[in-house]
Design a protein around this motif. Structure first.
Motif, PDB file in Angstrom:
ATOM      1  N   VAL A   1      -3.456   3.907   3.069  1.00  0.00           N
ATOM      2  CA  VAL A   1      -3.252   3.375   4.421  1.00  0.00           C
ATOM      3  C   VAL A   1      -1.788   3.327   4.834  1.00  0.00           C
ATOM      4  O   VAL A   1      -1.453   2.826   5.902  1.00  0.00           O
ATOM      5  CB  VAL A   1      -3.857   1.954   4.570  1.00  0.00           C
ATOM      6  N   SER A   2      -0.882   3.811   3.985  1.00  0.00           N
ATOM      7  CA  SER A   2       0.540   3.728   4.347  1.00  0.00           C
ATOM      8  C   SER A   2       1.258   5.011   3.965  1.00  0.00           C
ATOM      9  O   SER A   2       0.926   5.653   2.971  1.00  0.00           O
ATOM     10  CB  SER A   2       1.176   2.534   3.619  1.00  0.00           C
ATOM     11  N   ARG A   3       2.251   5.361   4.757  1.00  0.00           N
ATOM     12  CA  ARG A   3       3.066   6.549   4.508  1.00  0.00           C
ATOM     13  C   ARG A   3       3.987   6.260   3.320  1.00  0.00           C
ATOM     14  O   ARG A   3       4.554   5.179   3.195  1.00  0.00           O
ATOM     15  CB  ARG A   3       3.880   6.786   5.781  1.00  0.00           C
ATOM     16  N   GLY A   4       4.140   7.241   2.418  1.00  0.00           N
ATOM     17  CA  GLY A   4       5.007   7.056   1.250  1.00  0.00           C
ATOM     18  C   GLY A   4       4.322   6.212   0.190  1.00  0.00           C
ATOM     19  O   GLY A   4       3.258   5.632   0.423  1.00  0.00           O
ATOM     20  N   GLY A   5       4.912   6.165  -1.004  1.00  0.00           N
ATOM     21  CA  GLY A   5       4.292   5.423  -2.108  1.00  0.00           C
ATOM     22  C   GLY A   5       4.370   3.927  -1.907  1.00  0.00           C
ATOM     23  O   GLY A   5       5.189   3.428  -1.139  1.00  0.00           O
ATOM     24  N   GLY A   6       3.506   3.225  -2.632  1.00  0.00           N
ATOM     25  CA  GLY A   6       3.495   1.764  -2.583  1.00  0.00           C
ATOM     26  C   GLY A   6       3.709   1.179  -3.964  1.00  0.00           C
ATOM     27  O   GLY A   6       4.405   1.763  -4.797  1.00  0.00           O
TER      28      GLY A   6
ATOM     29  N   PRO B   1       0.798  -1.221   0.000  1.00  0.00           N
ATOM     30  CA  PRO B   1       0.000   0.000   0.000  1.00  0.00           C
ATOM     31  C   PRO B   1       0.836   1.279   0.000  1.00  0.00           C
ATOM     32  O   PRO B   1       1.994   1.276   0.394  1.00  0.00           O
ATOM     33  CB  PRO B   1      -0.813  -0.111   1.288  1.00  0.00           C
ATOM     34  N   GLY B   2       0.193   2.364  -0.442  1.00  0.00           N
ATOM     35  CA  GLY B   2       0.880   3.657  -0.466  1.00  0.00           C
ATOM     36  C   GLY B   2      -0.041   4.781  -0.038  1.00  0.00           C
ATOM     37  O   GLY B   2      -1.212   4.559   0.303  1.00  0.00           O
TER      38      GLY B   2
END
Ligand SMILES: Cc1cc2nc3c(=O)[nH]c(=O)nc-3n(C[C@H](O)[C@H](O)[C@H](O)COP(=O)(O)OP(=O)(O)OC[C@H]3O[C@@H](n4cnc5c(N)ncnc54)[C@H](O)[C@@H]3O)c2cc1C
Lengths: 551, 188
Positions: free
Chosen positions: B38-43, B24-25
């Motif tokens: 749902v996540s910090r930074g790109g996925g 995730p990103g």
């Protein structure tokens, strides 16, 4: 009748089993043609690049099966071009293994002692050297220090690497651009060429048939050099002797496909496959604990953060290679680097609340990738792999242009195999989780099943015709003149990296192949020196071979 | 908007949402629906998952339409079964919240699912986009700040685009060797 080319000896595959036999037979005077399904790359062709279509996918084969995925080389030089070059000899007890039929798996003629002079030939030829601790990369040092802290021993593993040329780039799986890794491209294969052997890349053998004079006709297709799914030609070559060395994931498939033309195959063709009991665990280290508990730090003061740096596996612990332990409970543990591309998907999150191999927590784990350390188990599995019906060509149905395919291998680990894995998982945890050094999880088998870079035993030597496809001279039972000299001939898991043993067995098989060729009217004799002309290990084996030496 | 473009966009969004479930990103723009954020930074999506999936080399391209449509059918069934009301403005899978996307992907990739091969392949290529950026040259990817490689801390090459590590060893023996080691350095 179509006209077919002809040669004395046709070698299928140019990895250890193919290159070694091709060299000796050519040097002994036979006409030798090597057909290799993969491309021919050297030196600067080997790229530091994960891009599709670079050397990392051109020279690699990844076949997903049912419960077992097999990774191997796909190029001139075979596995030696993509491998990590750890070259230990197999421990003595391995040759006395009994396996699931509770009878000696290996032919009576082969033991550590009888194989030793053949190991020496390989060690001189590649060459294989001892690894000095001051050339061990941080990752190996970290594993060694953790073993020591846990009261275990650990060895720097002998390797076929010229450390004076090595940059510790860890791009070994894409081929070595600096010619530091002593692949077959630097010894046996150029020596075979110098003696007149021909090597034809992108020639994939599909099946064999018989010729009227008791020889064999080898049927191949020529593959497109970018999209291996595309055939651009084909033909046949007749030979008096065929050496099959396509690797343990491919050799049995060629023989299965040849059954309609050659007749029934021995029962053991395509059965008893072993993945060398392979299993991976990944540890995620706490950098502070590395400094505080193990007292390690790099010159720049960082304790580790160096997963990316190195040259594959350099340090192993052999404490469980103890012949007095029960079979299936003996294994070695080796530190390893697996590059991105395959090296992260199967890694699991310790204490995952959600999914363990993908998702939010997995991404967090990837942030700490430089603090990872992968530990490789090589154990005694139960030879439970069985090949289903062969695909229409090659050894898989190719999905991508290069590298990825779907094959017919089925592997359901038995209780014995699972027990060895569980014991080794516990051992890795005990060593690496001690005093909060790291958290450890095995790679998941729920995604592509188990996996191996060490396929073995799918067409094995033995004394018992019911459970071995080859006699102790590597000749295919009921099909005289066909020899198998690759990893498929090894009877079972070796508990260490197998290439040294595969190569030693190929060296040992050569005099028998020479004799068979002579019986078929080929003017060939045994006795070539090492590829660079060195003679000491040759001189040591000459007294062991009789008929093959006569002019 | 012509119908085909709509379908095309819906499929792209669905595959992006799948890739974002794998790794995730953060949202690419306010109101980004495919990426759940749902996540910090790109996925995986920011790392080029769609480019990897669509590359001729990978071999997934011919199957993508079918997979995107299949994914949405499964999402519809999942929603019905779980009593989730889908938002008609976006494809069904995109309409699912992240935890539901995860549960559905777990179900699809389960080895007991006869279709699992295809969903696992999809996940593999999404992972490869993040950890290797295989649609582009690694040197260029790093120079351009490729999200996955950068997140992993993958080190940069020398100026000639090759990797060399001059400092690589603790430089000393760190364990006792096995007592039965043979003179060649092997186990006995
Ligand atoms: C990433 C990786 C790392 C490894 N690291 C180590 C290590 O450190 N130490 C170690 O001991 N072992 C290692 N191995 C294993 C080692 O490479 C193999 O055990 C070894 O190469 C097997 O030798 P072989 O002769 O059986 O077959 P291979 O070396 O696999 O050679 C078989 C050749 O046949 C060709 N071929 C296949 N089918 C056909 C066909 N139909 N027609 C024509 N040609 C065909 C293949 O392309 C290949 O070139 C590693 C393997 C991998 C993949």
């Amino acid at each position: 009748m179509t006209s077919s080319e002809s040669t004395d000896v046709l070698v299928i595959g140019s990895g250890f089993g193919g290159a070694i036999t091709a060299y000796h037979l050519a040097a002994g005077g036979a006409r030798v043609v090597v057909l290799e399904r993969g491309p021919w790359l050297t030196g600067e062709d080997f790229q530091h690049d994960f891009k599709f279509g670079s050397s990392s996918t051109r020279i690699f084969d990844f076949v997903i099966g049912d419960g077992m995925s097999v990774l191997s080389g796909n190029c001139v030089g075979g596995g030696s071009v993509v491998y990590f070059a750890a070259m230990p000899r197999a421990p003595r007890f391995v040759f006395d293994r009994k396996g699931r039929f509770n009878r000696r798996m290996w032919p009576a003629a082969v033991s550590r002692d009888t194989l030793e002079p053949w190991y020496d030939r390989v060690a001189e030829a590649l060459p294989v050297t001892q690894t000095a601790w001051d050339t061990v990369p941080f990752s190996g040092g970290l594993f060694g220090a953790a073993c020591d802290h846990a009261g275990r021993t650990a060895n720097a593993v002998p390797a076929a690497v010229d450390t004076s040329r090595c940059t510790n780039c860890n791009w070994m799986m894409s081929g070595c651009r600096f010619d530091a890794k002593r692949s077959l491209l630097l010894n046996y294969l150029p020596a075979a060429l110098a003696h007149g052997a021909q090597i034809r890349p992108l020639h994939e053998v599909q099946h064999l048939s018989r010729t009227d004079d008791g020889g064999y006709r080898v049927h191949y297709t020529v593959l497109d050099d970018v999209d291996y799914r595309v055939e651009v030609g084909g033909g046949t070559i007749d030979a008096k002797i065929v050496v099959l060395a396509a690797g343990a994931g491919a050799t049995p498939v060629i023989l299965q496909r040849s059954e309609p033309t050659l007749g029934a195959m021995p029962h053991a063709v395509g059965r008893y496959f072993s993945g060398n009991g392979e299993r991976l665990n990944t540890a995620i280290f706490d950098e502070d604990r590395i400094r505080d508990v193990l007292g390690l730090s790099r010159p720049d003061g960082v304790p580790y953060e160096a997963y990316q740096i190195g040259k594959g596996p350099c340090v192993a612990t052999w404490d469980r290679l103890d012949g007095s332990l029960p079979e299936y409970e003996r294994y070695s543990l080796e530190q390893l680097y697996f590059p991105p591309g395959f090296g992260t998907i199967l890694t699991q999150v310790p204490d995952a609340v959600g999914p363990s191999w993908f998702g939010v927590e997995k991404k967090e784990l990837l942030r700490r990738w430089q603090s990872w350390l992968t530990i490789f188990t090589m154990s005694e599995d139960d030879n439970e792999g069985v090949f289903g019906p062969p695909p229409s060509s090659g050894n898989s149905m190719r999905l991508s242009q290069q590298m990825l395919g779907r094959g017919s291998l089925r592997y359901e680990p038995t209780e014995n195999t699972l027990r060895g894995w569980a014991l080794s998982d516990a051992e890795v945890r005990d060593i690496l989780e001690r005093d909060g050094l790291a958290r450890v999880m095995p790679w998941t088998n729920d995604v592509v099943g188990a996996y191996t870079v060490h396929p073995l035993a799918s067409c094995r030597i033995g004394d018992d015709p019911a459970t071995s496809a080859l006699d102790d001279r590597h000749e295919l039972r009921d099909h005289p003149g066909i020899f198998v000299t690759d990893g498929s001939a090894v009877p079972g898991g070796l508990t260490v990296n197998p290439a040294m043993t595969i190569a030693a067995l190929a060296e040992r098989a050569v005099p028998g192949i020479v004799e068979a060729a002579r019986a078929r009217g080929v003017d060939v004799r045994y006795g070539a020196p090492a590829p660079d002309g060195a003679t000491s290990s040759r001189d040591a084996v000459l007294p062991l071979v009789s008929g093959a030496r006569r002019r | 908007m012509p119908r085909e473009i709509e379908t095309e966009q819906a499929r792209t969004m669905s595959l992006e949402a799948y890739a974002d479930t794998i790794l995730p990103g953060e949202r690419r723009w306010p109101g980004d629906r495919a990426v759940a954020g749902v996540s910090r930074g790109g996925g995986a999506v920011a790392s080029g998952a769609l480019e990897v999936l669509r590359s001729a080399e990978g071999g997934m391209a011919p199957a993508l339409d079918m997979l995107a449509d299949g994914l949405n059918e499964h999402a519809r069934a999942y929603a019905a079964e779980s009593g989730i009301e889908l938002d008609a403005d976006v494809p069904p899978f995109v309409s699912l919240h992240y935890p539901d996307r995860v549960l559905l992907v777990q179900r699809l990739t389960d080895r007991a699912n006869p279709e699992c091969d295809a969903w696992i392949s999809l996940a593999m290529f999404c992972t490869i986009a993040f950890d290797a950026g295989s649609h582009t040259s690694t040197v260029e990817a790093l120079a351009a700040g490729h999200v996955g490689l950068t997140t992993m801390g993958f080190r940069a090459p020398d100026s000639d685009g090759l990797w060399r590590f001059d400092t690589y060893s603790y430089g000393r023996q760190l364990a006792r060797p096995h007592p039965d080691t043979t003179p060649s350095g092997s186990p006995s």
